[in-house]
Design an enzyme around this catalytic site. Structure first.
Site, mmCIF file in Angstrom:
data_model
loop_
_atom_site.group_PDB
_atom_site.id
_atom_site.type_symbol
_atom_site.label_atom_id
_atom_site.label_comp_id
_atom_site.label_asym_id
_atom_site.label_seq_id
_atom_site.Cartn_x
_atom_site.Cartn_y
_atom_site.Cartn_z
ATOM 1 N N ARG A 1 35.827 -11.380 17.242
ATOM 2 C CA ARG A 1 34.908 -12.449 17.644
ATOM 3 C C ARG A 1 35.673 -13.622 18.245
ATOM 4 N NH1 ARG A 1 31.864 -14.400 20.254
ATOM 5 N NH2 ARG A 1 30.108 -15.761 19.736
ATOM 6 N N CYS B 1 49.702 -3.459 1.130
ATOM 7 C CA CYS B 1 49.558 -2.570 -0.022
ATOM 8 C C CYS B 1 49.870 -1.122 0.371
ATOM 9 C CB CYS B 1 48.150 -2.675 -0.604
ATOM 10 S SG CYS B 1 47.918 -4.096 -1.680
ATOM 11 N N CYS C 1 45.187 2.148 -8.487
ATOM 12 C CA CYS C 1 45.737 0.859 -8.914
ATOM 13 C C CYS C 1 44.643 -0.148 -9.243
ATOM 14 C CB CYS C 1 46.630 0.287 -7.823
ATOM 15 S SG CYS C 1 48.222 1.107 -7.652
ATOM 16 N N CYS D 1 35.389 -15.300 21.968
ATOM 17 C CA CYS D 1 35.183 -16.726 22.245
ATOM 18 C C CYS D 1 36.194 -17.235 23.267
ATOM 19 C CB CYS D 1 35.297 -17.534 20.949
ATOM 20 S SG CYS D 1 33.850 -17.408 19.877
ATOM 21 N N CYS E 1 31.511 -26.896 20.507
ATOM 22 C CA CYS E 1 30.305 -26.125 20.237
ATOM 23 C C CYS E 1 29.908 -26.202 18.766
ATOM 24 C CB CYS E 1 30.503 -24.660 20.632
ATOM 25 S SG CYS E 1 30.448 -24.341 22.404
#
Length: 256
Positions: free
Chosen positions: A213, A109, A77, A217, A175
């Site tokens: 990630r 998809c 595609c 945190c 932070c």
């Protein structure tokens, strides 16, 4: 089928007539925004920029193989490639009327056009396909807009970024907006942009998504993390993408 698939995979918002861009304000002015790679050592930046030394290319290569598999295959595609696509995600999907990220688009998809099942979040297969698609936009500026359809998601992501949580009672903004560039336990605090993800992190000794990630945190401030792929993290990812608009996409990035 190719036109339909292109409409879904390229920019979800482009398939909608309502794309008025809204202009949000951020604590860090656009002229001051810099990538997380600015806080790496020169040696690590050189490793990131070397296709042979960057370990993230192991996932890019696997993603290239997966892109050719199946009937129909992704390549069938998108035979002209997907350059520029990743710079516009997360984006609004008109079919589900929800905000989705690049991982979500790949899974849609698969289910809509290939008759396949969704890949689990953070699975090696989904990470590899995401890395392969993202790498095709490497060096291009992130371009994610807030529209009337995505305003509530943006506000939800902003609220999460600004809200104190966990036993340490810290918010992301304390932070990454208030103290970026300062030292924390021998590490330099970045501005918290997600333009390097999916990325290889030395702490993980592995390749991972931005949601991994974010999960780290939340765990770091001793808060209950959200599920990877949750709408909360997608909204936060959207806020971060708008905040990082104009920065170059670096995936597969390397981070500490």
């Amino acid at each position: 089928m190719r036109l339909l698939a292109a409409c879904f995979l390229f920019v979800g918002a482009a398939c909608s007539p309502e794309t008025t861009q809204l202009e949000p304000d951020f604590p860090i002015e656009a002229s001051q925004r810099v990538s997380g790679s600015n806080f790496l050592t020169p040696e690590t930046v050189a490793q990131q920029n070397d296709d042979f030394e960057n370990p993230g290319y192991l996932w890019v290569e696997r993603g290239a193989d997966l892109f050719e598999q199946g009937e129909p295959s992704c390549a069938g595609c998108h035979e002209n490639g997907l350059e520029g696509v990743a710079t516009h995600y997360p984006a609004f999907d008109t079919g589900t009327q929800t905000l989705i990220n690049l991982e979500g688009r790949i899974n849609l998809c698969r289910t809509r056009h290939q008759g396949l099942t969704s890949l689990p979040y953070e699975s090696d297969e989904l990470l590899s396909l995401t890395a392969f698609v993202a790498e095709q936009s490497r060096g291009l500026p992130i371009s994610v807009e807030v529209t009337p359809q995505t305003q509530s998601a943006f506000e939800s992501g902003a609220d999460y970024f600004m809200t104190r949580r966990g036993q340490l009672n810290l918010a992301c903004t304390q932070c990454h907006d208030d103290n970026w560039g300062k030292q924390l336990r021998g590490d330099t605090i970045s501005q918290g942009h997600g333009n390097g993800f999916p990325a290889y992190r030395f702490e993980w000794e592995d390749f991972g998504s931005l949601h991994r990630r974010l999960h780290d945190c939340d765990t770091g401030v001793r808060a209950a993390p959200m599920e990877l792929g949750s709408q909360t993290y997608i909204d936060l990812e959207f806020y971060l993408a708008v905040r990082a608009s104009g920065l170059e996409l670096e995936s597969p990035g390397i981070r500490r």
